[in-house]
Design a protein around this motif. Structure first.
Motif, short mmCIF file in Angstrom:
data_model
loop_
_atom_site.label_atom_id
_atom_site.label_comp_id
_atom_site.label_asym_id
_atom_site.label_seq_id
_atom_site.Cartn_x
_atom_site.Cartn_y
_atom_site.Cartn_z
N LEU A 111 0.83 -1.22 0.00
CA LEU A 111 0.00 0.00 0.00
C LEU A 111 0.86 1.26 0.00
O LEU A 111 0.37 2.34 -0.30
N SER A 112 2.15 1.11 0.33
CA SER A 112 2.97 2.31 0.60
C SER A 112 3.43 3.00 -0.67
O SER A 112 3.44 4.21 -0.76
N GLY A 113 3.87 2.23 -1.68
CA GLY A 113 4.38 2.85 -2.89
C GLY A 113 3.26 3.16 -3.87
O GLY A 113 2.09 2.92 -3.61
N ASP A 114 3.65 3.70 -5.01
CA ASP A 114 2.67 4.01 -6.06
C ASP A 114 2.53 2.76 -6.94
O ASP A 114 3.02 2.69 -8.06
N ILE A 115 1.86 1.73 -6.39
CA ILE A 115 1.77 0.44 -7.08
C ILE A 115 0.51 0.41 -7.93
O ILE A 115 -0.60 0.58 -7.42
N ARG A 116 0.68 0.20 -9.23
CA ARG A 116 -0.47 0.21 -10.14
C ARG A 116 -0.87 -1.18 -10.61
O ARG A 116 -1.77 -1.32 -11.40
N GLU A 117 -0.15 -2.23 -10.16
CA GLU A 117 -0.46 -3.58 -10.61
C GLU A 117 -0.85 -4.44 -9.43
O GLU A 117 -0.27 -4.32 -8.35
N ASP A 118 -1.83 -5.32 -9.63
CA ASP A 118 -2.25 -6.22 -8.55
C ASP A 118 -1.33 -7.45 -8.54
O ASP A 118 -1.64 -8.48 -9.14
N VAL A 119 -0.18 -7.30 -7.88
CA VAL A 119 0.80 -8.41 -7.86
C VAL A 119 0.30 -9.57 -7.01
O VAL A 119 0.66 -10.72 -7.25
N ILE A 120 -0.56 -9.27 -6.02
CA ILE A 120 -1.07 -10.33 -5.15
C ILE A 120 -1.94 -11.28 -5.98
O ILE A 120 -1.86 -12.51 -5.85
N GLY A 121 -2.74 -10.72 -6.88
CA GLY A 121 -3.57 -11.54 -7.77
C GLY A 121 -2.72 -12.41 -8.69
O GLY A 121 -3.02 -13.59 -8.90
N ALA A 122 -1.62 -11.84 -9.20
CA ALA A 122 -0.73 -12.60 -10.09
C ALA A 122 -0.07 -13.75 -9.34
O ALA A 122 0.03 -14.88 -9.84
N LEU A 123 0.37 -13.47 -8.09
CA LEU A 123 1.00 -14.52 -7.27
C LEU A 123 0.00 -15.63 -6.94
O LEU A 123 0.33 -16.82 -6.97
N GLU A 124 -1.25 -15.21 -6.66
CA GLU A 124 -2.28 -16.20 -6.30
C GLU A 124 -2.56 -17.14 -7.47
O GLU A 124 -2.68 -18.35 -7.30
N GLN A 125 -2.66 -16.56 -8.68
CA GLN A 125 -2.96 -17.40 -9.85
C GLN A 125 -1.83 -18.38 -10.12
O GLN A 125 -2.06 -19.53 -10.46
N SER A 126 -0.58 -17.92 -9.95
CA SER A 126 0.53 -18.82 -10.23
C SER A 126 0.70 -19.85 -9.11
O SER A 126 1.07 -20.99 -9.35
N ALA A 127 0.39 -19.47 -7.86
CA ALA A 127 0.54 -20.40 -6.73
C ALA A 127 -0.51 -21.50 -6.80
O ALA A 127 -0.21 -22.66 -6.52
N SER A 128 -1.73 -21.14 -7.19
CA SER A 128 -2.80 -22.13 -7.17
C SER A 128 -2.68 -23.15 -8.30
O SER A 128 -3.36 -24.16 -8.31
N GLN A 129 -1.77 -22.89 -9.26
CA GLN A 129 -1.54 -23.89 -10.30
C GLN A 129 -0.31 -24.73 -10.00
O GLN A 129 0.19 -25.44 -10.86
N GLU A 130 0.20 -24.62 -8.74
CA GLU A 130 1.41 -25.36 -8.37
C GLU A 130 1.20 -26.85 -8.61
O GLU A 130 0.20 -27.42 -8.21
N GLN A 131 2.16 -27.47 -9.28
CA GLN A 131 2.00 -28.89 -9.61
C GLN A 131 2.36 -29.75 -8.42
O GLN A 131 3.11 -29.36 -7.54
N GLY A 132 1.85 -30.96 -8.44
CA GLY A 132 2.16 -31.88 -7.35
C GLY A 132 0.89 -32.48 -6.81
O GLY A 132 -0.20 -32.23 -7.30
N SER A 133 1.02 -33.28 -5.75
CA SER A 133 -0.14 -33.95 -5.19
C SER A 133 -1.04 -32.94 -4.50
O SER A 133 -0.62 -31.83 -4.16
N ALA A 134 -2.28 -33.36 -4.26
CA ALA A 134 -3.25 -32.46 -3.65
C ALA A 134 -2.82 -32.03 -2.26
O ALA A 134 -3.10 -30.93 -1.81
#
Length: 512
Positions: free
Chosen positions: A242-265
């Protein structure tokens, strides 16, 4: 204790009792989060396990150090936050592939799998609450206790800032306080061909912090979507979102890549911890996220997988009451002194330019920029009006004359109020370069008619003049005076003077 779907979490229970006794003041957002945790306790589908959280606390207090090498003892609010992550579980039915005993082929079997409930934790808390230290504890725990091979990321607006999460881990490796770190750090990093038993198992390398036993890596990445998406991280900490002038939702990008993590359930238990103090930059992606968090807290959007600890004062009047400061910073008196807060309050009174920054960073009250001209109440929206044919004053800001300029019409109304209309101009090139969060905002301005987009890379001031003149004629505004910032305004003002006369033209230097 085994899993229980009726037990009250240990550290949350202590916190709730202290709040009920009146020892700890809490704000509206924290009390909403407490209601959400009470719902989890009542819900028979969610289970509490004290072993994981107690294991986390034991690991931190036996193995980890502060950045300066002193032993780490977890603060009460760290235990409260971590209990949300490690304390709650639920069962899901999954089809799991089981190989045949002879090693050839296999079949899918339906199993109930225990999963961690919380995947995302948002912490919005004042300066000096040791937020980065908490992120460091979480990263270190997963790096050294999780036996799977994990990719972990620490990110912040600048790489040096993200290093703040990793530096306590480096110190704890150097000091090797407890038995686990003594084992992980014995041996030599130079031993690359000899016996594996004599190699070091945990080391800080140029990649980041590596655990050679599991092949896990904790690295620093820049806070941009193109550097973070597709990473398949298991654990990520996002600092100062929240502190800098951040214009991109990096949390959303991390979430999408994390939830496709391969491996067992069982392995797909990713975690994102987003920590920040309140900022002074509005209409970035951070404000969009905060609106979503508010919907979750209010119960409009049910999402038990998100934990939200949002510390702030309920109103600006509480700044004058030191007893209420705990609402904004649970570490007050432990990680930061009351005196520090008192000095900042005095500074905000004496130096108005620092006021907004101090209110945001220390007390969690969202502010814009550095100084306001209007109070929030004076700018509340009301129904749309046209001010057709009414007298007004025109303010012109051409200061970035090559690709952006703004004109504001002020209409004096009765009872001391003013009507405001604006007309702004940007180039099509500027619009094309805007990042996502800003682009959506600009599209709103274009729809409402207050923003005009002119073709090209540089604005032609005569084209701007003619469009503005047409707009004034169509709206029949009676412009009585013109105030302008002299930077880049010469040809515009000369033409205005030749067509409308020299009366009522005033030089108004911006920022003066």
């Amino acid at each position: 204790m085994a899993l229980s779907n009726t037990a009250t979490p240990i550290y949350y229970g202590r916190f709730r009792d202290a709040v009920m006794r009146g020892e700890i003041p809490v704000n509206k957002e924290i009390s909403m989060e407490m209601n959400r945790i009470d719902e989890l306790i009542k819900n028979p589908g969610f289970y509490y396990d004290d072993e994981a959280i107690n294991g986390f606390i034991a690991y931190c207090e036996e193995e980890l150090t502060l950045t300066n090498g002193e032993p780490l003892y977890l603060l009460d609010h760290f235990k409260l936050w971590a209990e949300q992550i490690f304390g709650w579980y639920y069962f899901v039915d999954r089809s799991v592939y089981v190989p045949n005993p002879d090693g050839h082929g296999g079949r899918y079997v339906k199993k109930s799998i225990l999963k961690r409930l919380v995947n995302k934790q948002y912490l919005i808390v004042g300066r000096g609450a040791a937020k980065s230290m908490y992120g460091s504890c979480i990263q270190s725990f997963f790096l050294n206790v999780d036996t799977s091979t994990t990719n972990q990321v620490a990110t912040a607006p600048t790489m040096r800032q993200a290093e703040e999460v990793i530096s306590p881990i480096r110190t704890s490796i150097t000091r090797a306080r407890g038995p686990l770190f003594k084992f992980l750090t014995e041996g030599s990093l130079q031993n690359t061909t000899g016996s594996k038993a004599n190699r070091v198992k945990l080391a800080s390398t140029k990649k980041g912090v590596e655990n050679f036993l599991t092949g896990s890596l904790l690295e620093v990445r820049p806070m941009t979507i193109d550097k973070l998406q597709g990473l398949r991280v298991k654990v990520a900490t996002v600092d100062e979102w929240l502190s800098g002038d951040i214009r991109e939702d990096v949390i959303g990008a991390l979430e999408q890549s994390a939830s496709q993590e391969q491996g067992s359930a069982e392995n797909n238990d990713w975690l994102i911890v987003a920590i920040s103090s309140e900022g002074t930059v509005r209409n970035g992606s951070g404000d969009t996220i905060k609106m979503e968090l508010m919907d979750i807290l209010k119960g409009d959007y049910y999402n038990p997988h998100v934990s939200i600890w949002w510390y702030k004062l309920d109103s600006i009047d509480e700044v004058a009451n030191p007893e209420m400061w705990l609402k904004a910073n649970p570490g007050l008196g432990k990680t930061v002194t009351y005196e520090t807060y008192q000095l900042d309050v005095e500074r905000a009174e004496q130096a108005p330019a620092t006021r907004n920054d101090i209110l945001a960073k220390r007390f969690g009250i969202p502010m814009e920029g550095y100084t306001y001209y209007f109070t929030y109440e004076e700018t509340l929206c009301h129904r749309k009006r046209d001010y057709w044919g009414m007298p007004c004053a025109l303010g012109a800001d051409l200061s970035q004359g090559d690709d952006f300029c703004a004109f504001t019409f002020l209409f004096p109304l009765r009872n001391g109020a003013f009507g405001i209309k604006t007309r702004n101009y940007i180039t099509s090139n500027t619009l094309a370069k805007l990042p996502g969060a800003m682009r959506i905002k600009y599209e709103e301005f274009i729809k409402e008619g207050s923003l005009m987009v002119l073709e090209g890379t540089v604005l032609d001031m005569m084209e701007v003049y003619e469009d503005l003149d047409d707009h004034i004629v169509k709206s029949e505004y009676d412009v009585r005076c013109l105030g302008f910032d002299p930077y880049n305004a010469r040809e515009f003002v000369e033409r205005w003077e030749s067509e409308n006369g020299p009366f009522g033209i005033e030089k108004v230097r911006l920022g003066a």
